[in-house]
Motif scaffolding. Structure first.
Motif, PDB file in Angstrom:
ATOM      1  N   ASN A 275       0.841  -1.205   0.000  1.00  0.00           N
ATOM      2  CA  ASN A 275       0.000   0.000   0.000  1.00  0.00           C
ATOM      3  C   ASN A 275       0.871   1.248   0.000  1.00  0.00           C
ATOM      4  OD1 ASN A 275      -2.393  -1.500   0.186  1.00  0.00           O
ATOM      5  ND2 ASN A 275      -2.234  -1.615   2.414  1.00  0.00           N
ATOM      6  N   LYS A 276       2.011   1.145   0.683  1.00  0.00           N
ATOM      7  CA  LYS A 276       2.932   2.269   0.836  1.00  0.00           C
ATOM      8  C   LYS A 276       4.169   2.004  -0.013  1.00  0.00           C
ATOM      9  CE  LYS A 276       1.443   2.929   5.636  1.00  0.00           C
ATOM     10  NZ  LYS A 276       1.894   2.971   7.049  1.00  0.00           N
ATOM     11  N   PRO A 277       4.306   2.637  -1.169  1.00  0.00           N
ATOM     12  CA  PRO A 277       5.450   2.364  -2.040  1.00  0.00           C
ATOM     13  C   PRO A 277       6.769   2.762  -1.382  1.00  0.00           C
ATOM     14  CG  PRO A 277       4.281   4.310  -2.791  1.00  0.00           C
ATOM     15  CD  PRO A 277       3.438   3.703  -1.712  1.00  0.00           C
ATOM     16  N   PHE A 278       7.823   2.042  -1.729  1.00  0.00           N
ATOM     17  CA  PHE A 278       9.158   2.375  -1.228  1.00  0.00           C
ATOM     18  C   PHE A 278      10.166   2.138  -2.339  1.00  0.00           C
ATOM     19  CE2 PHE A 278       8.181  -2.017  -0.062  1.00  0.00           C
ATOM     20  CZ  PHE A 278       9.276  -2.716  -0.532  1.00  0.00           C
ATOM     21  N   LYS A 279      11.267   2.876  -2.273  1.00  0.00           N
ATOM     22  CA  LYS A 279      12.324   2.733  -3.278  1.00  0.00           C
ATOM     23  C   LYS A 279      13.644   2.286  -2.670  1.00  0.00           C
ATOM     24  CE  LYS A 279      10.709   5.994  -6.808  1.00  0.00           C
ATOM     25  NZ  LYS A 279      11.062   7.179  -7.636  1.00  0.00           N
ATOM     26  N   THR A 280      13.772   2.458  -1.349  1.00  0.00           N
ATOM     27  CA  THR A 280      15.027   2.097  -0.689  1.00  0.00           C
ATOM     28  C   THR A 280      14.770   1.146   0.456  1.00  0.00           C
ATOM     29  OG1 THR A 280      14.907   3.909   0.918  1.00  0.00           O
ATOM     30  CG2 THR A 280      15.934   4.400  -1.226  1.00  0.00           C
ATOM     31  N   CYS A 281      15.824   0.475   0.872  1.00  0.00           N
ATOM     32  CA  CYS A 281      15.752  -0.425   2.022  1.00  0.00           C
ATOM     33  C   CYS A 281      15.315   0.355   3.260  1.00  0.00           C
ATOM     34  CB  CYS A 281      17.121  -1.068   2.231  1.00  0.00           C
ATOM     35  SG  CYS A 281      17.269  -2.163   3.656  1.00  0.00           S
ATOM     36  N   ALA A 282      15.853   1.558   3.443  1.00  0.00           N
ATOM     37  CA  ALA A 282      15.537   2.363   4.628  1.00  0.00           C
ATOM     38  C   ALA A 282      14.051   2.713   4.701  1.00  0.00           C
ATOM     39  CB  ALA A 282      16.376   3.644   4.620  1.00  0.00           C
ATOM     40  N   GLU A 283      13.404   2.864   3.540  1.00  0.00           N
ATOM     41  CA  GLU A 283      11.989   3.220   3.514  1.00  0.00           C
ATOM     42  C   GLU A 283      11.070   2.062   3.914  1.00  0.00           C
ATOM     43  OE1 GLU A 283      11.280   4.765  -0.389  1.00  0.00           O
ATOM     44  OE2 GLU A 283      12.261   6.678   0.020  1.00  0.00           O
ATOM     45  N   MET A 284      11.648   0.869   4.092  1.00  0.00           N
ATOM     46  CA  MET A 284      10.854  -0.266   4.566  1.00  0.00           C
ATOM     47  C   MET A 284      10.730  -0.270   6.097  1.00  0.00           C
ATOM     48  SD  MET A 284      11.892  -3.600   2.247  1.00  0.00           S
ATOM     49  CE  MET A 284      10.541  -4.573   2.929  1.00  0.00           C
ATOM     50  N   LYS A 285      11.490   0.567   6.754  1.00  0.00           N
ATOM     51  CA  LYS A 285      11.476   0.577   8.217  1.00  0.00           C
ATOM     52  C   LYS A 285      10.055   0.805   8.736  1.00  0.00           C
ATOM     53  CE  LYS A 285      13.760   2.470  12.290  1.00  0.00           C
ATOM     54  NZ  LYS A 285      14.811   3.384  12.798  1.00  0.00           N
ATOM     55  N   GLY A 286       9.615  -0.104   9.602  1.00  0.00           N
ATOM     56  CA  GLY A 286       8.289  -0.014  10.196  1.00  0.00           C
ATOM     57  C   GLY A 286       7.164  -0.559   9.329  1.00  0.00           C
ATOM     58  N   LEU A 287       7.475  -0.954   8.079  1.00  0.00           N
ATOM     59  CA  LEU A 287       6.458  -1.493   7.184  1.00  0.00           C
ATOM     60  C   LEU A 287       5.954  -2.833   7.707  1.00  0.00           C
ATOM     61  CD1 LEU A 287       5.186  -0.985   4.248  1.00  0.00           C
ATOM     62  CD2 LEU A 287       6.878  -2.656   3.475  1.00  0.00           C
ATOM     63  N   LYS A 288       4.654  -2.987   7.812  1.00  0.00           N
ATOM     64  CA  LYS A 288       4.072  -4.257   8.251  1.00  0.00           C
ATOM     65  C   LYS A 288       3.907  -5.156   7.021  1.00  0.00           C
ATOM     66  CE  LYS A 288       0.489  -2.227  10.043  1.00  0.00           C
ATOM     67  NZ  LYS A 288      -0.841  -2.027  10.692  1.00  0.00           N
ATOM     68  N   ILE A 289       4.700  -6.216   6.952  1.00  0.00           N
ATOM     69  CA  ILE A 289       4.705  -7.061   5.758  1.00  0.00           C
ATOM     70  C   ILE A 289       4.511  -8.523   6.126  1.00  0.00           C
ATOM     71  CG2 ILE A 289       7.248  -7.155   5.791  1.00  0.00           C
ATOM     72  CD1 ILE A 289       7.137  -7.366   2.698  1.00  0.00           C
ATOM     73  N   ARG A 290       3.664  -9.190   5.376  1.00  0.00           N
ATOM     74  CA  ARG A 290       3.456 -10.631   5.576  1.00  0.00           C
ATOM     75  C   ARG A 290       4.565 -11.383   4.853  1.00  0.00           C
ATOM     76  NH1 ARG A 290       3.035 -15.608   2.528  1.00  0.00           N
ATOM     77  NH2 ARG A 290       2.243 -17.103   4.059  1.00  0.00           N
ATOM     78  N   VAL A 291       5.253 -12.272   5.585  1.00  0.00           N
ATOM     79  CA  VAL A 291       6.345 -13.070   5.046  1.00  0.00           C
ATOM     80  C   VAL A 291       6.219 -14.487   5.601  1.00  0.00           C
ATOM     81  CG1 VAL A 291       8.856 -13.280   4.839  1.00  0.00           C
ATOM     82  CG2 VAL A 291       7.831 -11.022   5.034  1.00  0.00           C
ATOM     83  N   PRO A 292       6.461 -15.520   4.811  1.00  0.00           N
ATOM     84  CA  PRO A 292       6.458 -16.884   5.345  1.00  0.00           C
ATOM     85  C   PRO A 292       7.433 -16.995   6.524  1.00  0.00           C
ATOM     86  CG  PRO A 292       6.550 -16.930   2.961  1.00  0.00           C
ATOM     87  CD  PRO A 292       6.728 -15.497   3.359  1.00  0.00           C
ATOM     88  N   ASP A 293       7.057 -17.776   7.493  1.00  0.00           N
ATOM     89  CA  ASP A 293       7.849 -17.873   8.723  1.00  0.00           C
ATOM     90  C   ASP A 293       9.024 -18.835   8.553  1.00  0.00           C
ATOM     91  OD1 ASP A 293       8.648 -17.447  11.298  1.00  0.00           O
ATOM     92  OD2 ASP A 293       7.176 -18.790  12.205  1.00  0.00           O
ATOM     93  N   ALA A 294       9.999 -18.408   7.761  1.00  0.00           N
ATOM     94  CA  ALA A 294      11.219 -19.189   7.533  1.00  0.00           C
ATOM     95  C   ALA A 294      12.385 -18.205   7.472  1.00  0.00           C
ATOM     96  CB  ALA A 294      11.121 -19.972   6.234  1.00  0.00           C
TER      97      ALA A 294
END
Length: 331
Positions: A157-176
């Motif tokens: 929902n919130k676009p990002f262009k850098t690794c730093a812009e992912m800070k605090g992003l709530k993201i679903r990821v497989p638990d591995a």
């Protein structure tokens, strides 16, 4: 021997000889091939092709029934089934095989593969042969082919262009661990929501983002509730075709070659379908009004390598270096 007795004996021999052609059918070996993918996906259609091709090349000595869509259990179940003897062949992510032999999971380390061609080169390489031999020695099961599953990107929902812009992003990821490595290295908050619940979680804002190949984003209709795709390309995902210890031990050398050759041919066919579909989908998503963002992958890769070591995931630096040295091949 009296004449009538001789005629009776010869008649019995002739009758027995007449029955012989029917014996191979009763000697046919029936096998189970399991996976968790849908019947419309190349991983299933090419498995069915492979089953038919193996039957053809072995004069119908093997009848292989393919069980799709988790009919024989989840990935963890069918991997366990190889040891239990409840399945004979499976297609599964090597991350599950890595639970028994960690080094085989190195292909999940973020940014280890440049593209699908690099993965194909790995599938044919000496380093893969060495890793699969280690897996076979540990488990008795034989990994005979790798299929390209797709490059994992992020929808958000919130676009990002850098690794730093992912800070605090709530993201679903497989638990591995390997899947968690990139988002956590960039400061994102990961959530292991069940796959079947991801669409609703994105829709209601439980999470802001998820990551999967473009083909999955289309199949699961995540594009309906996410308007941005960020081409993070953090994992070139893949599946392994694995033959159980019990079946491998029963196969002649000739049949081992047939099973291996056919599995590898099926993998190449499915890989080509996925690669072609991915190319189409970028344009499809643009036409649907989604914003496609490219990133500097080197920045994301550096963040991962600084915070998540190969050794912490059970991988070996020597294998990593060999894979990096491989040249990509076209599909």
């Amino acid at each position: 021997m009296p004449f009538l007795t001789r005629r009776l004996a010869l008649g019995l021999v002739a009758a027995a000889t007449a029955i012989l052609p029917a014996l191979p059918a009763s000697a046919q070996t029936k096998l189970k091939w399991a996976h968790v993918y849908e019947t419309s996906e190349p991983f299933h259609t090419q498995s069915v092709w492979a089953a038919q091709e193996i039957a053809k090349r072995t004069n119908n000595r093997y009848q292989i029934d393919v069980y799709p869509a988790s009919q024989l259990g989840k990935e963890s179940d069918i991997n366990q089934g190889l040891s239990l003897g409840t399945v004979d062949m499976i297609i599964s992510g090597p991350s599950f095989a890595a639970r028994s032999y960690p080094p085989i999971g190195i292909g999940y380390y973020p940014y280890i593969f440049r593209d699908s061609g690099h993965l194909l080169a790995f599938a044919k390489s000496d380093v893969f042969k060495e890793l699969s031999a280690g897996y076979a020695e540990k488990t008795g099961n034989h990994m005979v082919a790798l299929t390209y599953y797709g490059v994992r990107h992020s929808s958000t929902n919130k676009p990002f262009k850098t690794c730093a812009e992912m800070k605090g992003l709530k993201i679903r990821v497989p638990d591995a661990p390997a899947y968690l490595a990139m988002p956590r290295s960039c400061g994102a908050n990961t959530s292991p929501i069940a796959f079947a619940e991801v669409y609703l979680a994105l829709q209601n804002g439980t999470v802001d983002a998820q990551e999967n190949p473009l083909t999955t984003i289309e199949a699961k209709k995540f594009f309906e509730v996410q308007k941005n795709i960020v081409l993070t390309g953090h994992i070139v995902d893949h599946l392994a075709t694995i033959i159980s210890k019990q079946l491998w031990a029963k196969l002649s050398d000739e049949d081992k070659k047939i099973f291996t050759d056919v599995a590898q041919e099926a993998a190449i066919r499915a890989s080509g379908e996925i690669q072609a579909k991915e190319k189409e989908l970028l344009e499809t998503f643009k036409q649907k009004g989604l914003t496609i963002t490219e990133v500097n992958k080197d920045e994301f890769k550096d963040a991962v390598m600084k915070s998540v070591t190969l050794e912490s995931l059970g991988y070996r630096k020597a294998d990593y270096d060999k894979i990096q040295a491989l040249k990509s091949e076209g599909l």
